[in-house]
Every structure is written in C-alpha cells, then in structure tokens.
Design an enzyme around this catalytic site. Sequence first.
Site, PDB file in Angstrom:
ATOM      1  NE  ARG A  88      -3.773  -2.530   0.869  1.00  0.00           N
ATOM      2  CZ  ARG A  88      -4.323  -2.874   1.834  1.00  0.00           C
ATOM      3  NH1 ARG A  88      -4.594  -1.986   2.921  1.00  0.00           N
ATOM      4  NH2 ARG A  88      -5.112  -4.054   2.120  1.00  0.00           N
ATOM      5  CD  GLU A 138       4.630 -18.593 -17.335  1.00  0.00           C
ATOM      6  OE1 GLU A 138       4.634 -17.132 -17.626  1.00  0.00           O
ATOM      7  OE2 GLU A 138       4.862 -18.757 -16.021  1.00  0.00           O
TER       8      GLU A 138
HETATM    9  O1  LIG Z   1       5.292 -16.862 -14.042  1.00  0.00           O
HETATM   10  C1  LIG Z   1       4.955 -15.767 -14.352  1.00  0.00           C
HETATM   11  N1  LIG Z   1       4.594 -15.421 -15.364  1.00  0.00           N
HETATM   12  C2  LIG Z   1       3.970 -14.256 -15.834  1.00  0.00           C
HETATM   13  N2  LIG Z   1       3.990 -13.328 -15.222  1.00  0.00           N
HETATM   14  C3  LIG Z   1       4.029 -13.592 -13.657  1.00  0.00           C
HETATM   15  C4  LIG Z   1       4.827 -14.719 -13.249  1.00  0.00           C
HETATM   16  N3  LIG Z   1       5.172 -14.565 -12.128  1.00  0.00           N
HETATM   17  C5  LIG Z   1       4.923 -13.343 -11.498  1.00  0.00           C
HETATM   18  N4  LIG Z   1       4.183 -12.576 -12.699  1.00  0.00           N
HETATM   19  C6  LIG Z   1       3.686 -11.510 -12.439  1.00  0.00           C
HETATM   20  O2  LIG Z   1       2.473 -11.414 -12.840  1.00  0.00           O
HETATM   21  C7  LIG Z   1       2.037 -10.002 -12.690  1.00  0.00           C
HETATM   22  C8  LIG Z   1       0.702 -10.113 -13.637  1.00  0.00           C
HETATM   23  O3  LIG Z   1       0.336  -8.712 -13.385  1.00  0.00           O
HETATM   24  C9  LIG Z   1       3.242  -9.434 -13.176  1.00  0.00           C
HETATM   25  O4  LIG Z   1       3.516  -8.294 -12.181  1.00  0.00           O
HETATM   26  C10 LIG Z   1       4.250 -10.259 -13.592  1.00  0.00           C
HETATM   27  O5  LIG Z   1       5.455  -9.551 -13.326  1.00  0.00           O
END
Ligand SMILES: O=c1[nH]cnc2c1ncn2[C@@H]1O[C@H](CO)[C@@H](O)[C@H]1O
Length: 337
Positions: free
Chosen positions: A70, A199
């Site tokens: 926050r 991914e």
């Molecule tokens: O494994 C992952 N793949 C894609 N995004 C990810 C992953 N882990 C964390 N985030 C995070 O998910 C948020 C989505 O708003 C982003 O901040 C991204 O950095």
Amino acid sequence: MTSFIAGLPKAELHVHHVGSASPRIVAELAARHEGASPVPADPEALADYFAFRDFAHFIDVYLTVVDLIRDDEDVRMLTFEIARELARQQVRYAELTITPFSSVKRGIPAKAFCEAIEDARRGAATEFGIDLRWCFDIPGEAGLEAAEQTLAVALGERPDGLISFGLGGPEVGVPRPQFKPYFDQARAAGLHSVPHAGETTGPETVWDAIRELGAERIGHGISAAQDPELVAYLAEHRIPLEISPTSNLRTRAVPSLDEHPLARLVAAGVPVSINSDDPPMFGTTLEQEYAVAQRLLGLDDAGVADLARAAVSQSFLDSSGKARLLAEIDAYTVRSA
Ligand SMILES: O=c1[nH]cnc2c1ncn2[C@@H]1O[C@H](CO)[C@@H](O)[C@H]1O
C-alpha cells in the site's frame, strides 16, 4: 537438496518482486493494513491459498498479494526482506522483476516507489553483500496503458539499479507484437529486453518475443521445445531461456517435472539459467530449483556449478562483476572438491 548447492555462490535472473513475498512478509503486510484481504496471514492457510487451478488463477491470486502493498514503506520492507532471503541462499547477484505499474495504479507515486527499491538495494548491498538489479516489466493483462506507464516510470525515474525491460502476466489473449514500440524505446534507452514468452502459449510467442521485442533472453520459453527450428535458432544465436521448473509445474504449464522440456532444451544446446520465479507462491526456493535441475539433468556437483556459471554469464552484470562472481564459484568448487 545437497550442501554443495546450499553453499554454491549463485546468480538469479528470473525472480519476481511481489512473487517473492514470504509467508512472514505477507503476514506482516496483512497485519499492517486493516481491511479485508483474501490473503491469509496464517502460513498454513497461505500455503493452501497458493494452490493454483491454472495460470489465470495464479495471476488472480498474485494480484491479491499486490493489493497488500500500500505504501513506499511496504515496498522498502518487501524488497529488503527479499534480498535477505536471496543472500541466505548465497545468491550474490539477482535481477529482480518489478512491476511499477501495479503499485503506481494502487496509489504509490512512481518517485517514492523507485526511492524505496533503491534504498533497499543499497541497504542489501551493505547488510547482505548482495548485488541487486531491476527489470521493470509490463503486466500484460493491463495492456498498452500499462506499457505506456511502465516505460514512463523506467525512463522518467531511471533508478540506478534498472537494467532491463520485460513483459509478464498472461500470454493467452496478450499478443506480443503490440508492445514493440515500447520495447524499441526501452532498448534505445539502453535497457535490455527480457520478455516472458512460451510459458503458457506456443513457440510462435517466443518467435514474436525475438523478432518483435528484440528479446536478449526469454522468460520461461519452454514451449520452444515444440519447434525444432526455434530450438536451433536459440542455440545458434545463444538466446538464453530463464527456466523455473517448479513454477511451470505449479501453474500447470507442464503436467509433471519429468515431462519438463529442460533436459531436451539443454541437450539441443540452448543456453538456460535456473530460477525460482515466485518462490513462496510455488513452495520452492532457488536452492530447491537447483536440486530439481540437478535431478532432471543428471548432474554431478561440477555440473551444478556450471549452472551457476551459466546464470552469471547470461546476466547483464558488467564484465568485472561477472569475473568476480565466476572466480567465487571456481574457488568454492575447488574448496568443496
Ligand atoms: O510466471 C509468471 N509469468 C508471468 N507473469 C508473472 C509470473 N510470475 C509473476 N508474474 C507477475 O504477474 C503480474 C501480472 O500482473 C506481473 O507483475 C508479472 O510480473
């Protein structure tokens, strides 16, 4: 997990800021801010909360943890405590993926956000001897508005630790080419391009990341294994994949670790680094990911040390920094022989 891995000096290239909030940090953040949050403060309940039906569910849960952050004091504490945990695992250098858009949208001014992470970076270097750098990433689900804002914070605030520009969040329904103008500007300003791709969608997303976004490394990229031409291209052009095995299992990107394409990619000569992605959310640590990689790749300790060397070589650390870290790894492996 072996003691050799525990003591091995490491570098981590793919680990998320909010995704690294440990149960203790989450409980502290939840306690700081009254008001209903679905995120349990109890570590046991939190472990159950971090069980994901699929990737979309993971992102939904991830954003509920983002809601706990926050103010800039939360940002400073989170960042410093992440550094403490990384240093405990002998991580000497880490490129932390941070999503300023999500916090600025929640009312934390960009300047205060960047000052907080920089305070933590300096404190971590002094207290823990760890060298942190930042990747600012676009949360893909928030589209071009997020791209605009992320680039504005990156180039407008330009914190000292900022070295790269990324793209996270869901891939399904978030085509990569739309972000080309933002990556062009980030690269022109000297930031390295490290988008997520491959991914949760196929090899074409990895091709787009390379051809449209100028990717120097790929976050995950595991679906490249489905396209022999892409595998050959990654190997020939030395474009590393930032692999996080347990993440792929827990978000259901792969059905089992034994079916993870890591071994096939390595056998084909694709450069890889081993990472933890969002360790507390996936019930893992970087040390554990090294142990998973050791098992999947059938490595001895020398092979595990080579994984650490690869991460250093693929990092955006300057050449003297790389030489220093590689020497530390060499000295450690000699001592451990
Ligand atoms: O494994 C992952 N793949 C894609 N995004 C990810 C992953 N882990 C964390 N985030 C995070 O998910 C948020 C989505 O708003 C982003 O901040 C991204 O950095």
